[in-house]
Design an enzyme around this catalytic site. Structure first.
Site, short mmCIF file in Angstrom:
data_model
loop_
_atom_site.label_atom_id
_atom_site.label_comp_id
_atom_site.label_asym_id
_atom_site.label_seq_id
_atom_site.Cartn_x
_atom_site.Cartn_y
_atom_site.Cartn_z
N CYS A 2 0.85 -1.19 0.00
CA CYS A 2 0.00 0.00 0.00
C CYS A 2 0.88 1.25 0.00
CB CYS A 2 -0.93 0.11 1.19
SG CYS A 2 -2.21 -1.12 1.25
N ARG A 27 6.44 -1.02 -3.98
CA ARG A 27 6.04 -1.49 -2.65
C ARG A 27 5.09 -2.68 -2.75
NH1 ARG A 27 6.62 2.53 1.43
NH2 ARG A 27 4.77 1.78 2.49
N TRP A 72 -2.71 -2.96 -1.61
CA TRP A 72 -2.30 -4.37 -1.57
C TRP A 72 -3.34 -5.04 -0.67
CZ3 TRP A 72 -0.36 -8.21 1.76
CH2 TRP A 72 0.41 -9.22 1.15
N ASN A 96 -3.21 3.69 4.61
CA ASN A 96 -2.25 2.59 4.61
C ASN A 96 -2.22 2.05 6.04
OD1 ASN A 96 -0.16 0.88 4.08
ND2 ASN A 96 1.40 2.46 3.83
N GLY A 97 -2.42 0.75 6.20
CA GLY A 97 -2.43 0.16 7.55
C GLY A 97 -3.64 -0.74 7.71
N GLU A 482 19.39 -17.73 1.88
CA GLU A 482 19.10 -16.55 1.09
C GLU A 482 19.03 -16.88 -0.41
OE1 GLU A 482 17.83 -13.84 1.60
OE2 GLU A 482 18.40 -12.56 -0.07
N LYS A 486 15.71 -16.15 -2.56
CA LYS A 486 15.77 -15.29 -3.76
C LYS A 486 15.17 -16.03 -4.95
CE LYS A 486 16.30 -12.34 -2.72
NZ LYS A 486 16.41 -11.47 -1.58
N GLU A 489 11.33 -16.48 -4.65
CA GLU A 489 10.50 -15.26 -4.70
C GLU A 489 10.42 -14.67 -6.09
OE1 GLU A 489 11.27 -11.75 -2.07
OE2 GLU A 489 13.37 -12.23 -2.27
N HIS A 505 18.67 -36.06 7.25
CA HIS A 505 17.61 -36.21 8.25
C HIS A 505 16.22 -36.01 7.62
CE1 HIS A 505 20.64 -36.57 11.31
NE2 HIS A 505 21.21 -35.47 10.84
N LYS A 604 7.23 -4.87 -1.12
CA LYS A 604 8.57 -4.47 -0.70
C LYS A 604 8.63 -4.17 0.79
CE LYS A 604 12.85 -3.33 -1.35
NZ LYS A 604 13.77 -4.45 -1.55
C1 AGP Z 1 13.47 -10.07 0.51
O1 AGP Z 1 13.85 -10.38 -0.78
C2 AGP Z 1 12.05 -10.21 0.77
N1 AGP Z 1 11.30 -9.44 -0.15
C3 AGP Z 1 11.58 -10.17 2.20
O2 AGP Z 1 11.88 -11.42 2.73
C4 AGP Z 1 12.13 -9.10 3.15
O3 AGP Z 1 13.48 -9.34 3.41
C5 AGP Z 1 11.32 -9.11 4.46
O4 AGP Z 1 10.00 -8.77 4.17
C6 AGP Z 1 11.89 -8.20 5.51
O5 AGP Z 1 11.89 -6.86 5.09
P1 AGP Z 1 12.68 -5.75 5.87
O6 AGP Z 1 14.12 -6.05 5.73
O7 AGP Z 1 12.29 -4.48 5.18
O8 AGP Z 1 12.23 -5.79 7.29
#
Ligand code: AGP
Length: 609
Positions: A2, A27, A72, A96-97, A482, A486, A489, A505, A604
């Site tokens: 949002c 965002r 969103w 927003n919220g 990570e 990546k 996502e 395991h 974002k």
């Molecule tokens: C990262 O690629 C992601 N989009 C997501 O996991 C992100 O790291 C997470 O939402 C945390 O965001 P922040 O670092 O702004 O708190």
């Protein structure tokens, strides 16, 4: 997640609002809308993208006051009727919220005759504002909004217009970001500064429980008690270019390429190779306090949490400090055993992640001192934490965190070295080696970037696979996590990141000839161990892609593809391996024609729980 924008001035509002909304697209959103004062309040909204919104706004809409929104979906599907702005007769609102008591308010307002046209929580704000202005005494927009926010539970950044007060834009904030941009005879409101960076860099960050109004040439801000506040303006250092693609096909690719510079900005002025020290004056930490520390708790989500795992290993090795890493969304509902002589480190690139903010508040309630590692100046976390270490990576627009992740790693190396020296765990020489290594990283990242074609070929070779595994040990474990995050996502390929020793395991059952396994195998004390894990998966016919040092002549015997990184200090290799994996994900997503900068369902800045 949002975005709200507002404009009041002398120019046409529609193009400014649309351009601002486009800057907030990163965002994450699924619908958008605007209200403009054009003799009366005219509202246009749509489920879809900003370019779709442009097609429903008639050419002849004029007016120099307006508000806009990217939504969103949380309450109610992404349908046009649920898009903002929401109206109640003569008022229009963007929000927003999340309003937690909206059902109760909705019932009350319905009883008073208000008709609800959407499934959103926001519509109650519009009706309540109308009620407070018209039926609960005769109030102006600002007083009506002040009355309204008193009744709201939850989080909000609100911008509101009233048809009878066309020269005023009212705003309010609690637990959701809101910043005012100050122009010449014009003012802006937005969820973040990128929205109006083209017009002004002079800003005021609105704090929680503040309310105010914008006129073309003035700004008034009040606290909860109605007292007028005097606030200093701040100047944003980023320029517009930093928030644009600069010739790259995607923001993500641009941001990956910015890493030699962005990490340099993170450590600039803080490292002394001569003395073997890291200076972090901005933290205002007393060395005696650092020596007394008994435990650190790192709180974060997603990529930032992955960075936190590396942080744990570093703090324990370099600073002798017991460290736990907690997922913020879990931590806030757990019963942590914390006491005063402990430190909380919140890692959040946006500084606005709702779960991380709540977890920090919770840890502060136990008397823990808190440090925030964030990229966004003026973000909410900077006001919640006791001190702030900025990563200074510049604006990151791609939803997938890349340069902010490596900048977080650098911040964690610096903290760990600083603590380690103060606590007497590492010597000046050990610190010097690390500092020299950190200073070499920008050049080494540049070398990795120069090898992107090899990584691209590898990505294309496996882009049709349905499952991927990423494995690593010790410091390479968070790199594996990570790498998997990546890939899933942005390419939508199912990917799992595992501590390599854990494979047998359970997950080994999933390994077949159709499962590429990426093994992060840079040299270090677990190198032999990862070779064993590679052999385990090779025995199950997996194709293994290894990330290995330039001077590793052995690895080729065991794997199918080798992606090389310049040989570095063992502790620093995660930075270089991460860049390789970012490129691997990027090129995989590119081969699959995915929406790289705005992956489906993701935002974002995750400002809701
Ligand atoms: C990262 O690629 C992601 N989009 C997501 O996991 C992100 O790291 C997470 O939402 C945390 O965001 P922040 O670092 O702004 O708190």
């Amino acid at each position: 997640m949002c975005g709200i924008v507002g404009y009041i001035g002398s120019e046409q509002a529609v193009p400014i609002l649309l351009e601002s909304l486009k800057m907030l697209e990163y965002r994450g959103y699924d619908s958008a809308g605007v209200t403009v004062f054009n003799g009366s309040l005219e509202t246009y909204k749509i489920a879809g993208m900003i370019k779709d919104l442009e097609t429903v706004i008639p050419q002849n809409v004029t007016g120099s006051t307006g508000i806009g929104h990217t939504r969103w979906a949380t309450h109610g599907k992404p349908e046009t009727r649920n898009a903002h702005p929401h109206l109640s007769s003569n008022v229009s609102v963007v929000h927003n919220g999340i309003i937690e008591n909206y059902l109760e308010l909705k019932e009350r307002l319905s009883g008073l005759g208000y008709e609800f046209l959407s499934d959103t929580d926001t519509e109650v704000i519009a009706h309540l504002l109308h009620f407070n202005m018209n039926c609960n005494g005769n109030k102006c927009l600002l007083d009506g909004l002040a009355e309204t926010v008193k009744e709201l539970e939850g989080s909000y950044a609100i911008a509101a217009l009233c048809a009878e007060e066309p020269d005023i834009l009212a705003f309010a904030r609690k637990d959701s970001p809101l910043v005012i941009g100050i122009g010449e005879e014009s003012n802006y409101a937005a969820s973040d500064v990128t929205a109006f960076l083209r017009h002004t860099k002079e800003v005021i960050f609105i704090n929680d429980n503040e309310i105010g109004l914008l006129r073309p040439g003035s700004i008034e801000i009040f606290d909860q008690g109605g007292n007028r506040l005097s606030r200093d303006t701040e100047t944003i250092e980023w320029d517009l270019e930093a928030a644009e693609k600069a010739g790259y096909e995607h923001f993500m690719l641009k941001e990956i390429h910015e890493q030699p510079t962005s990490i340099q900005n993170t450590f600039a002025g803080k490292l002394s190779e001569l003395e073997g020290t890291v200076t972090l004056d901005e933290l205002h930490l007393d060395p005696a306090e650092i020596k007394r520390l008994r435990r650190a708790t790192i709180i974060a989500c997603g990529t930032s949490w992955n960075a936190g795992i590396l942080g744990k290993y570093l703090f324990e090795k370099l600073a002798g400090l017991h460290t736990d890493v907690e997922t913020a969304s879990e931590f806030r509902y757990s019963n942590p055993v914390l006491c005063g002589e402990e430190l909380t480190i919140a890692i959040t690139q946006s500084g606005e992640t709702a779960d991380t903010l709540a977890a920090v508040r919770s840890s502060s309630s136990y008397g823990c001192r808190s440090i925030a590692i964030t990229n966004v100046v003026g973000s909410t976390i900077t006001r919640e934490a006791d001190s702030v270490l900025y990563t200074r990576a510049g604006p990151e627009i791609g939803v997938a965190a890349t340069k902010t992740f490596t900048a977080q790693l650098i911040a964690l190396y610096m903290l760990a070295i600083n603590f380690g020296r103060i606590r007497g765990i590492i010597s000046a020489n050990e610190a010097k080696d690390l500092i020299v290594g950190i200073k070499r990283l920008p050049g080494q990242i540049q070398k990795v970037l120069g090898r992107k074609e090899v990584i691209n070929e590898c990505a294309m070779q496996f882009a049709d696979k349905h499952d991927y595994f990423f494995i690593g040990r010790y410091l390479n474990y968070p790199v594996a996590l990570e790498g998997a995050l990546k890939l899933k996502e942005i390419s939508y390929i199912h990917a799992e990141g595992y501590a390599a020793g854990e494979l047998k395991h359970g997950p080994l059952a999933l390994i077949t000839e159709d499962t590429p396994v990426v093994a992060i195998a840079t040299k270090g004390h677990t190198y032999e161990k990862i070779l064993s894990n590679i052999k385990e998966v090779k025995a199950r016919n997996a194709t293994v892609i290894a990330v290995a040092d330039d001077d590793d002549t052995e690895i080729e015997k065991y794997v199918d593809v080798v992606l090389r990184v310049p040989t570095s200090h063992e502790l620093l290799a995660p930075v270089l391996s991460s860049v390789v994996l970012q490129l691997l994900s990027y090129y995989t997503a590119l081969a699959k024609y995915c929406s790289i900068d705005k992956p489906r369902n993701l935002a974002k800045s995750v400002t809701v729980e």
